[in-house]
Design a protein around this motif. Sequence first.
Motif: not given
Length: 98
Positions: A69-98
């Motif tokens: 009933p309750r799950v989470f993941e902390i993992g790498a994500c990758f942007r399809p857009e071109k990186p800029d000074e505010l957005h890296a091409p790869e980042f960590q994200m927390l997703d959780l569902y309950a």
Amino acid sequence: MLNPVVMKSDLLFTLRDTLRAEAFAEVTTPTMRRADLGLGRRLPVDHDGGRFLRAMIGPALRVNLEHHPRVFEIGACFRPEKPDELHAPEFQMLDLYA
């Protein structure tokens, strides 16, 4: 001065420990997957041979709710857009569902 590697490690440890104490189970979803998202869907980041790096984790994570009933993941994500000074091409994200 704080070491950023140790700081990130401590943060992730505390986050995982807190979520486990709240009865969340940590799961992982594949980073590489075959994908054809069809017309009008956001394009994934191309890798090679028809495989793509995931642009987000969430939709695959929800499938696990039928097993716990309750799950989470902390993992790498990758942007399809071109990186800029505010957005890296790869980042960590927390997703959780309950």
